[in-house]
Scaffold this motif. Sequence first.
Motif, PDB file in Angstrom:
ATOM      1  N   ILE A   1       0.833  -1.202   0.000  1.00 13.50           N
ATOM      2  CA  ILE A   1       0.000   0.000   0.000  1.00 13.50           C
ATOM      3  C   ILE A   1       0.870   1.256   0.000  1.00 13.50           C
ATOM      4  O   ILE A   1       0.634   2.203  -0.749  1.00 13.50           O
ATOM      5  CB  ILE A   1      -0.952  -0.002   1.215  1.00 13.50           C
ATOM      6  N   GLN A   2       1.915   1.251   0.839  1.00 15.11           N
ATOM      7  CA  GLN A   2       2.776   2.429   0.943  1.00 15.11           C
ATOM      8  C   GLN A   2       3.550   2.682  -0.344  1.00 15.11           C
ATOM      9  O   GLN A   2       3.732   3.829  -0.765  1.00 15.11           O
ATOM     10  CB  GLN A   2       3.738   2.268   2.118  1.00 15.11           C
ATOM     11  N   ASP A   3       4.019   1.603  -0.991  1.00 13.95           N
ATOM     12  CA  ASP A   3       4.754   1.750  -2.249  1.00 13.95           C
ATOM     13  C   ASP A   3       3.895   2.426  -3.305  1.00 13.95           C
ATOM     14  O   ASP A   3       4.334   3.364  -3.989  1.00 13.95           O
ATOM     15  CB  ASP A   3       5.207   0.380  -2.762  1.00 13.95           C
ATOM     16  N   VAL A   4       2.664   1.945  -3.451  1.00 15.16           N
ATOM     17  CA  VAL A   4       1.766   2.516  -4.454  1.00 15.16           C
ATOM     18  C   VAL A   4       1.431   3.966  -4.105  1.00 15.16           C
ATOM     19  O   VAL A   4       1.439   4.850  -4.965  1.00 15.16           O
ATOM     20  CB  VAL A   4       0.482   1.667  -4.568  1.00 15.16           C
ATOM     21  N   LEU A   5       1.153   4.207  -2.816  1.00 17.16           N
ATOM     22  CA  LEU A   5       0.816   5.566  -2.379  1.00 17.16           C
ATOM     23  C   LEU A   5       1.974   6.523  -2.640  1.00 17.16           C
ATOM     24  O   LEU A   5       1.772   7.654  -3.096  1.00 17.16           O
ATOM     25  CB  LEU A   5       0.462   5.558  -0.893  1.00 17.16           C
ATOM     26  N   ASP A   6       3.191   6.058  -2.372  1.00 13.38           N
ATOM     27  CA  ASP A   6       4.361   6.913  -2.557  1.00 13.38           C
ATOM     28  C   ASP A   6       4.540   7.291  -4.022  1.00 13.38           C
ATOM     29  O   ASP A   6       4.797   8.454  -4.360  1.00 13.38           O
ATOM     30  CB  ASP A   6       5.603   6.186  -2.036  1.00 13.38           C
ATOM     31  N   TYR A   7       4.388   6.318  -4.923  1.00 13.39           N
ATOM     32  CA  TYR A   7       4.517   6.612  -6.349  1.00 13.39           C
ATOM     33  C   TYR A   7       3.364   7.481  -6.840  1.00 13.39           C
ATOM     34  O   TYR A   7       3.553   8.359  -7.682  1.00 13.39           O
ATOM     35  CB  TYR A   7       4.577   5.304  -7.150  1.00 13.39           C
ATOM     36  N   GLN A   8       2.168   7.239  -6.318  1.00 14.21           N
ATOM     37  CA  GLN A   8       1.012   8.031  -6.728  1.00 14.21           C
ATOM     38  C   GLN A   8       1.203   9.506  -6.373  1.00 14.21           C
ATOM     39  O   GLN A   8       0.826  10.403  -7.120  1.00 14.21           O
ATOM     40  CB  GLN A   8      -0.249   7.486  -6.066  1.00 14.21           C
ATOM     41  N   GLN A   9       1.831   9.742  -5.216  1.00 16.23           N
ATOM     42  CA  GLN A   9       2.018  11.119  -4.770  1.00 16.23           C
ATOM     43  C   GLN A   9       3.226  11.785  -5.412  1.00 16.23           C
ATOM     44  O   GLN A   9       3.217  12.991  -5.644  1.00 16.23           O
ATOM     45  CB  GLN A   9       2.152  11.144  -3.240  1.00 16.23           C
ATOM     46  N   SER A  10       4.263  11.003  -5.718  1.00 13.78           N
ATOM     47  CA  SER A  10       5.484  11.604  -6.277  1.00 13.78           C
ATOM     48  C   SER A  10       5.506  11.609  -7.799  1.00 13.78           C
ATOM     49  O   SER A  10       6.083  12.506  -8.412  1.00 13.78           O
ATOM     50  CB  SER A  10       6.721  10.859  -5.751  1.00 13.78           C
ATOM     51  N   LYS A  11       4.879  10.612  -8.427  1.00 11.60           N
ATOM     52  CA  LYS A  11       4.884  10.516  -9.893  1.00 11.60           C
ATOM     53  C   LYS A  11       3.492  10.123 -10.376  1.00 11.60           C
ATOM     54  O   LYS A  11       3.287   9.027 -10.911  1.00 11.60           O
ATOM     55  CB  LYS A  11       5.920   9.484 -10.351  1.00 11.60           C
ATOM     56  N   PRO A  12       2.505  11.006 -10.185  1.00 10.14           N
ATOM     57  CA  PRO A  12       1.103  10.645 -10.440  1.00 10.14           C
ATOM     58  C   PRO A  12       0.782  10.296 -11.883  1.00 10.14           C
ATOM     59  O   PRO A  12      -0.223   9.632 -12.142  1.00 10.14           O
ATOM     60  CB  PRO A  12       0.338  11.899  -9.988  1.00 10.14           C
TER      61      PRO A  12
ATOM     62  N   PHE B   1      -5.742   7.033  -4.437  1.00 11.63           N
ATOM     63  CA  PHE B   1      -4.903   5.831  -4.375  1.00 11.63           C
ATOM     64  C   PHE B   1      -5.447   4.755  -5.306  1.00 11.63           C
ATOM     65  O   PHE B   1      -4.708   4.140  -6.084  1.00 11.63           O
ATOM     66  CB  PHE B   1      -4.848   5.327  -2.935  1.00 11.63           C
ATOM     67  N   CYS B   2      -6.753   4.503  -5.231  1.00 11.52           N
ATOM     68  CA  CYS B   2      -7.365   3.436  -6.022  1.00 11.52           C
ATOM     69  C   CYS B   2      -7.334   3.760  -7.515  1.00 11.52           C
ATOM     70  O   CYS B   2      -7.091   2.875  -8.351  1.00 11.52           O
ATOM     71  CB  CYS B   2      -8.799   3.196  -5.555  1.00 11.52           C
ATOM     72  N   LYS B   3      -7.578   5.009  -7.844  1.00  7.60           N
ATOM     73  CA  LYS B   3      -7.527   5.410  -9.252  1.00  7.60           C
ATOM     74  C   LYS B   3      -6.137   5.153  -9.827  1.00  7.60           C
ATOM     75  O   LYS B   3      -5.994   4.619 -10.939  1.00  7.60           O
ATOM     76  CB  LYS B   3      -7.895   6.884  -9.386  1.00  7.60           C
ATOM     77  N   TYR B   4      -5.115   5.500  -9.070  1.00 12.87           N
ATOM     78  CA  TYR B   4      -3.733   5.276  -9.526  1.00 12.87           C
ATOM     79  C   TYR B   4      -3.425   3.775  -9.570  1.00 12.87           C
ATOM     80  O   TYR B   4      -2.834   3.280 -10.534  1.00 12.87           O
ATOM     81  CB  TYR B   4      -2.757   5.984  -8.601  1.00 12.87           C
ATOM     82  N   LEU B   5      -3.846   3.048  -8.534  1.00 15.56           N
ATOM     83  CA  LEU B   5      -3.575   1.608  -8.469  1.00 15.56           C
ATOM     84  C   LEU B   5      -4.166   0.881  -9.666  1.00 15.56           C
ATOM     85  O   LEU B   5      -3.489   0.079 -10.322  1.00 15.56           O
ATOM     86  CB  LEU B   5      -4.152   1.032  -7.174  1.00 15.56           C
ATOM     87  N   PHE B   6      -5.417   1.145  -9.963  1.00 16.63           N
ATOM     88  CA  PHE B   6      -6.088   0.384 -11.006  1.00 16.63           C
ATOM     89  C   PHE B   6      -5.675   0.804 -12.412  1.00 16.63           C
ATOM     90  O   PHE B   6      -5.684  -0.017 -13.331  1.00 16.63           O
ATOM     91  CB  PHE B   6      -7.603   0.515 -10.847  1.00 16.63           C
ATOM     92  N   ASN B   7      -5.284   2.050 -12.602  1.00 18.71           N
ATOM     93  CA  ASN B   7      -5.000   2.548 -13.946  1.00 18.71           C
ATOM     94  C   ASN B   7      -3.521   2.727 -14.259  1.00 18.71           C
ATOM     95  O   ASN B   7      -3.111   2.586 -15.414  1.00 18.71           O
ATOM     96  CB  ASN B   7      -5.721   3.880 -14.176  1.00 18.71           C
ATOM     97  N   ASN B   8      -2.703   3.047 -13.258  1.00 21.20           N
ATOM     98  CA  ASN B   8      -1.292   3.364 -13.511  1.00 21.20           C
ATOM     99  C   ASN B   8      -0.324   2.286 -13.038  1.00 21.20           C
ATOM    100  O   ASN B   8       0.840   2.292 -13.439  1.00 21.20           O
ATOM    101  CB  ASN B   8      -0.918   4.686 -12.834  1.00 21.20           C
ATOM    102  N   VAL B   9      -0.780   1.406 -12.175  1.00 19.50           N
ATOM    103  CA  VAL B   9       0.087   0.330 -11.698  1.00 19.50           C
ATOM    104  C   VAL B   9      -0.068  -0.864 -12.636  1.00 19.50           C
ATOM    105  O   VAL B   9      -1.195  -1.296 -12.925  1.00 19.50           O
ATOM    106  CB  VAL B   9      -0.260  -0.067 -10.252  1.00 19.50           C
ATOM    107  N   GLU B  10       1.057  -1.385 -13.115  1.00 21.18           N
ATOM    108  CA  GLU B  10       1.020  -2.487 -14.074  1.00 21.18           C
ATOM    109  C   GLU B  10       1.819  -3.680 -13.582  1.00 21.18           C
ATOM    110  O   GLU B  10       2.752  -3.548 -12.791  1.00 21.18           O
ATOM    111  CB  GLU B  10       1.538  -2.020 -15.442  1.00 21.18           C
TER     112      GLU B  10
END
Length: 675
Positions: A55-66, A179-188
Amino acid sequence: MSNTQAPYQQYNDGTASKAITSFSVKALLCDTSRYLVPMYQRNYAWGEGEINQLIQDVLDYQQSKPNQTYYIGTLVVFERKDGSFEVIDGQQRFTTLTLLAFALKRLSSTNKTTLDMGWYNAPNLNFESRQKSSDTFTSLIQGVALEHLKTDDYNLDVVNGFSLLEKGLLALGDKLEGFCKYLFNNVEIARVSVPKDTDLNHYFEVMNNRGEQLEKHEVVKARLMSVLNEITDPYEREHSILLLGKVWDATANMERYVQYGFSPEERHLVFGKDDWGQFTTRCYADLATSIGEVTTQKSESTQSISLSLNEILATPPHSSSSADVTLTPERFNSVINFSNFLLHVLRVLTKQDIALDDKRLLEQFDAYLKGNSSDNISAVKDFVFALLKCKYLFDQYIIKREFNDGKDKWSLKKLHFYNAKSQSYINTFDDSEEQDDEDGFEGINRQLLMLLSALHVSTPTLVYKHWLNGALFHLFNMDEITPRLYLQKLENLARQFVYGRFLSESPSDYYQMIYQNSHYSALDQNNQQTMVRLHYGAIENNLVFNYLDYLLWCDGIQNKKDDVITQFEFAFRSSVEHFYPQHPLNGHRVLADADLHRFGNLCLISHSKNSKLSNLQPTAKRDHFKAAIADKNIDTLKLYEMIELMNTANEWNETQIAEHEQSMLAVLVNDSKND
């Protein structure tokens, strides 16, 4: 959603297949393919550390490199004849992502989030020949209450994973939707299909015996060396590169005290003659002078010292000769790995808000060198010195898990030289006025150990260990480290975290608390917003419980209370338990939420005990702990206080809950007034 497709890969049979497909998390979860976890795979095993880190890894990337894609790893599969995919590698992460979708679906259906999860209807992942796991998945997606799943008919590890994910997602608060928007769309995640004619037994043999890839910290070392390689003076260049290599190799093993990365002669020079427990150098120049004779000796490995970055990366590290370095069995287990430790050192050195996440290791060091581009060489030398000093401080003043003489315990020890044939580990502050017994339960060494372990067990992940960064920052900047001053700094750090963040209506940032010494207000139990942060589901971090236990332990030591308190030790207990159950069995009455979820009815226990005891009455829970208490053992001291109060009152209801809460709040309020 469209997937990013990899190029075709030619297989042995001459056919072209799409071997690698990159899926967004949403696309993977919606994929119409069927995925199976085969019987030979281990059971689901992710706990709080892995889940919180994800959770923290995804949150960190979402906030630093959205706007950037974050690759979360690979899913290695084998396509069966029926078209289904056998999961060979990556099932822990895939299972966790599926459970995360379950949790969000349930939160959405109970109006705990406005997130639209209508797109997710059923899992495409299942378990082969594991009926308990399959039944657990089915019950979770159907919304069956968790208290009905904590039986032997279900996979309790999967249930626990779901519970931890639900807790972690709720803790995101107003950050959840982004967080969820980034997780589902930007995390691969990359799905890698092995060829259909693959011998899976041979594949696993190769996987288990493959050489390790170059780690990020080795790339950092090479980049730092490439900077020193720019030194024009041949003697200084050779000397500097050798010194960096020596310090790096000495510090890289986090399980070993740094002194053992140097020869005995060097230990006397760097860590105190006939002592080995001091740090005698004040700067890089002192360090270079102290071991200059050794580092200027010519050897085969240094005859051609001017190397390109690619050559440095391609050159395997040189092992120190056994004649030069004394090796000792690794009896200590570190609380952090080397890659994350490097970031702590960089943060302490620069006093800048460096991200404490090793996934950003290269990025942070690139920024450090870029920010010091006018004098990169001095910047590298400063880091080399800070790295050695911080590792010395870490070894001597930060707890480790020690395995010795059949015992497994926390320890706070330093290396001590007696003579050429005798060296040993002794308590770090054994030479203070309090001559602590190595296995005793009193003295300031023990008190420091207790507070450090309380801080550590509250943050089980390897990343974002802010307590460790705070401890190293204070140690690094002390002119003289005394046990009383160190304890004062650590207690203030714990208070900042508890009262300045976890129980504050205006939470401070970790960086502000550590590096800017931001102020915290005394706990006000009449402030409703503050008290809400002590209710079930709203407690941000378990340090609230563990620091309270530390205060109860201190009181027990000071007032010579019973051995259950004085012999207490912290462990990784992360499940918040209702002493009076949420879902009582056998017709027992249900408490109102206002009483049920208040701090006076909550305590920490292990997840395994939570699964077994959660629906039992307080009397049954008390009976469960009787044997442990008789053996001077208890999960947490707050729980012990609750049991003792129930023994006195012969019951546990709203009255005892309120009385216990007031007693615990009095401890916290009184402590929060200390400056």
